[in-house]
Scaffold this active site. Sequence first.
Site, mmCIF file in Angstrom:
data_model
loop_
_atom_site.group_PDB
_atom_site.id
_atom_site.type_symbol
_atom_site.label_atom_id
_atom_site.label_comp_id
_atom_site.label_asym_id
_atom_site.label_seq_id
_atom_site.Cartn_x
_atom_site.Cartn_y
_atom_site.Cartn_z
ATOM 1 N N ASP A 238 0.868 -1.174 0.000
ATOM 2 C CA ASP A 238 0.000 0.000 0.000
ATOM 3 C C ASP A 238 0.907 1.226 0.000
ATOM 4 O O ASP A 238 2.110 1.142 0.239
ATOM 5 C CB ASP A 238 -0.941 -0.017 1.212
ATOM 6 C CG ASP A 238 -2.235 0.737 0.933
ATOM 7 O OD1 ASP A 238 -2.251 1.608 0.039
ATOM 8 O OD2 ASP A 238 -3.241 0.474 1.617
ATOM 9 N N CYS A 239 0.325 2.383 -0.277
ATOM 10 C CA CYS A 239 1.143 3.553 -0.599
ATOM 11 C C CYS A 239 1.824 4.154 0.630
ATOM 12 O O CYS A 239 1.162 4.590 1.564
ATOM 13 C CB CYS A 239 0.279 4.565 -1.336
ATOM 14 S SG CYS A 239 -0.305 3.848 -2.902
#
Length: 697
Positions: A238-239
């Site tokens: 995920d970012c």
Amino acid sequence: MKREEARKKAQALVAQMTVEEKASQMRYNAPAIKRLGIPAYNWWNENLHGVARAGQATVFPQAIALGAAFDTELMEEIADVVATEGRAKYNAYSGKEDRDIYKGLTFWGPNVNIFRDPRWGRGHETYGEDPYLTSRLGVAYVKALQGDGETMKTAACAKHFAVHSGPEELRHEFDAQVSAKDLYETYLPAFQALVEEAGVEAVMGAYNRVNGEASCASPALQKILKEEWKFEGHFVSDCWAIRDFHENHMITATPKESAALAVNTGCDLNCGNTYLHVLKAYEAGLIKEETITEAVVRLFTTRYLLGMFDGSEFDSIPYSEVESAEHLQIAQKAAEKSMVLLKNNGILPLKKENLKSIGIIGPNADSRRALIGNYHGTASRYVTIQEGIQDYLGEDVRVYTSVGCELFKDRTEALAYEQDRLSEAKIVADQSDVVILCVGLDETLEGEEGDTGNSYASGDKVDLQLPKVQRELMEAVAETGKPVVLCLMAGSDIDLSYAAEHFDAVIDMWYPGARGGSAAARILFGEVSPSGKLPVTFYNSLEELPEFTDYSMKGRTYRYMEKTAQYPFGYGLTYGNVQVVSAEAVTGENGLMIRAEAENSGTMETDDVVQVYVKNMESSHAPGNPVLCGFARIHLGAGEKKEVQIPVSDEVFTIVDDTGERREEGHRFTFYVGCSQPDARSRELTGNAPVELLFER
């Protein structure tokens, strides 16, 4: 192209790269390697309910609304449109050498996390609280996104792996403690189905830790994914989740160590910038070159599968496919199928010929934001609820309107007194034969941490109440004594006890997409019957739920709740009256089939959803309540009977024990076949009871 062939081509290409070039390809914004003819590529693309953040596209209803449709064929239809538009945009953008973010073919969706707690702000990105429903809709979506052509149409990504459903405020440091039973029974089944049945090309790790291990660098989760399920695609963080290793989780000391931990545990691609430190980690001896090579081979295998180097049969999809008339019609159909009628005292459907005037009131009545949810594209035209009704009525009925109040602020004009539109709302109601009252939330109040404008910017809800100004508006409109249809536009459970007591009808419209207003008008005026079912439980209060941070399923969702729901999972009325009148369990070559006959004894044609629930009558390891194990959408004319066959997997005869092992246990089962759950509250609300089938193995 088969994976083996794509992998061999990827290996040959990657073998020509220097270690510096290989490391550069592990970032989401991978640069070009001109000497090898490799163009730049941005892996970050969004497709939650339509191609998102890349300009014009068909904006479908939000994911939670698609969950409410209980329709796998519709999911396939929508996903095929999303893939077609994604290809059309990619073809056009890359033709202009525009390889920016959101313009690629690797889409980071669907979100198959379980909406276990109504406070979670991102719950409307999911298909609801049930692992079975989530897996069926997710599999349909992924299969159609990826297609069955010579090359992959687009690449799907199952997110967020795993055990992730808030709190948003704590997600960068939170450790979700989960039992083996809850892990394998609730949090993993949808991911497993997407890997094993749909062949999903990518899996995204979550921000949080799970039982002490960071989701993006968890040996335990990677073992499940790659050894138990045989996942062969690529894994993405995920970012900026890998940055959390050293900044928030404190499981590493430096970015270099965080990059090494993630790469060595099997995270191939970094959304974020921590993999800028991959080379430093390699030079320090923390990562071997063959580990980097294997990650990059997996990434280029995906690119070859998409036909990025050898060409694809989808390269000729023209830009004219974007938001075509046909696609917009599918979006409107999806909105119509997703709307859930929660109460109707007979006022609906409204009859145009009986109305001289209608009042449309509320902060979401003419709101575009209330149509689209989050992770959305840009429509060329939006039809709000107010506009949809105005378009439908034309000049035949006088339409009065008032915003009534702001979404949550105490006034609409900065220099005015508090609730400066409340008297206008009362005036509009006084002038009208019937009032359409549109309340709810939008992505500024429920959504992702950092993206929303609520008091914490956390995205989560603190309670189940509408904002105070909207509750005051509801009371003011109720006091006028006029007939009222309440339209809720939100992505989660909202306390509707006041509306149920004081208003004639209540419809949950979710975030219905760019053409939601057209769908709403057709529902309200009986052009089509509502047929959606709740994919989440509406609770009476949060007091019956465990703490938000408690990931145990005890007391959560319809499978384990102990108290009575305000509105149960699987519930939704229609303008007909569909009931399952007979059912039998038939065992054949393809396993167990539930054969049911449904009858519409009402006076209007309608869709409905026949639902099958199962209860293990002997095992103490089974969930406390009957569990959804099959469903089918049917259409019945007034007075029509129809037979439907619903396959039931042998998995219904298994339980998950305390060690996380799934095994057969017990010989006596009860199947419930109807248009709702078999609980007492659903029977009370619908006036119908499901057919019960005793089954012994």
